[in-house]
Design an enzyme around this catalytic site. Structure first.
Site, PDB file in Angstrom:
ATOM      1  N   GLU A   1       0.867  -1.178   0.000  1.00  0.00           N
ATOM      2  CA  GLU A   1       0.000   0.000   0.000  1.00  0.00           C
ATOM      3  C   GLU A   1       0.900   1.223   0.000  1.00  0.00           C
ATOM      4  O   GLU A   1       1.891   1.274   0.738  1.00  0.00           O
ATOM      5  CB  GLU A   1      -0.899   0.012   1.231  1.00  0.00           C
ATOM      6  CG  GLU A   1      -1.895  -1.120   1.240  1.00  0.00           C
ATOM      7  CD  GLU A   1      -2.763  -1.163   2.491  1.00  0.00           C
ATOM      8  OE1 GLU A   1      -3.843  -1.740   2.418  1.00  0.00           O
ATOM      9  OE2 GLU A   1      -2.339  -0.608   3.532  1.00  0.00           O
TER      10      GLU A   1
ATOM     11  N   GLU B   1       6.738  29.074  -6.698  1.00  0.00           N
ATOM     12  CA  GLU B   1       6.569  28.919  -5.256  1.00  0.00           C
ATOM     13  C   GLU B   1       7.358  29.976  -4.476  1.00  0.00           C
ATOM     14  O   GLU B   1       6.859  30.520  -3.492  1.00  0.00           O
ATOM     15  CB  GLU B   1       6.975  27.510  -4.811  1.00  0.00           C
ATOM     16  CG  GLU B   1       6.007  26.429  -5.240  1.00  0.00           C
ATOM     17  CD  GLU B   1       4.635  26.532  -4.584  1.00  0.00           C
ATOM     18  OE1 GLU B   1       4.476  27.211  -3.553  1.00  0.00           O
ATOM     19  OE2 GLU B   1       3.698  25.915  -5.119  1.00  0.00           O
TER      20      GLU B   1
ATOM     21  N   GLU C   1      -4.973  31.492  -2.268  1.00  0.00           N
ATOM     22  CA  GLU C   1      -6.117  31.675  -1.372  1.00  0.00           C
ATOM     23  C   GLU C   1      -6.094  30.569  -0.310  1.00  0.00           C
ATOM     24  O   GLU C   1      -5.864  29.402  -0.619  1.00  0.00           O
ATOM     25  CB  GLU C   1      -7.420  31.607  -2.154  1.00  0.00           C
ATOM     26  CG  GLU C   1      -8.633  31.906  -1.306  1.00  0.00           C
ATOM     27  CD  GLU C   1      -9.919  31.926  -2.106  1.00  0.00           C
ATOM     28  OE1 GLU C   1     -10.975  31.653  -1.512  1.00  0.00           O
ATOM     29  OE2 GLU C   1      -9.868  32.204  -3.317  1.00  0.00           O
TER      30      GLU C   1
END
Length: 192
Positions: free
Chosen positions: A45, A99, A145
């Protein structure tokens, strides 16, 4: 006996079946059935992640740009380097530029790629591309935002001290500092 990072032993696990477990906005979780090197089968997983960048940005006075940001999974604010998720199809350098500008309000004219790190190899395919940014100019913030953070600067000695004191525990920031200091020709001397 020390062994080479590249070995003649076959360690590869072959995917036999892959099943989606969770399909979120940022993260995807998969469960794969795999064949192990000895022929037996097992389950794996893992989290699929789009990748990210981290930027070690050096101000004209030699200090380094950091941000303090609340990280919900651990329910506290962390001191870390500017970083963010790579958008689908986005060039990693363009992501780093975006960024840095959005989160800190700075642009850089000098960029150096320092490599990649994999922060969670046991359960995720996330990769973080590491950049060094120099010749910074402040042009103003452009936060997304719902994004809240505090921008601050630390000297190299203060950053090392913050790691030693447990004030910087973010893995991507520590690795980027380690790689960046080497690229800048600085030695890493612990104050602890």
């Amino acid at each position: 006996m020390r062994s080479s990072p590249r070995s003649e032993i076959d360690l590869e696990e072959a995917e036999l079946e892959s099943t989606p477990v969770f399909d979120g906005v940022l993260l995807k979780v998969r469960r794969d059935r795999v064949r192990l090197p000895d022929g037996k089968e097992s389950l794996r997983e893992y989290v699929r992640h789009p990748g990210a960048v981290v930027v070690l940005a050096v101000l004209p006075d030699g200090s380094l740009l950091f941000e303090r940001q609340y990280r919900y999974p651990l329910r506290r604010a962390f001191l870390e380097l500017p970083a963010g998720k790579i958008d689908a199809g986005e060039d990693v350098l363009e992501c780093a530029r975006r960024e840095l500008r959005e989160e800190t309000g700075y642009e850089a004219t000098q960029w150096q790629y320092l490599g990649v790190m994999h922060p969670c190899i046991g359960y995720s395919d996330e990769r973080i591309e590491i950049f060094l940014a120099r010749e910074l100019t402040h042009v103003g913030h452009a936060l997304d935002e719902g994004e809240f953070l505090e921008v601050l600067s630390l000297t190299v000695d203060e950053a090392i001290g913050a790691i030693d004191a447990g004030e910087i525990t973010d893995g991507k920031s520590i690795v980027a500092l380690f790689k960046g200091f080497a690229a800048l020709g600085l030695s890493i001397v612990s104050t602890a």
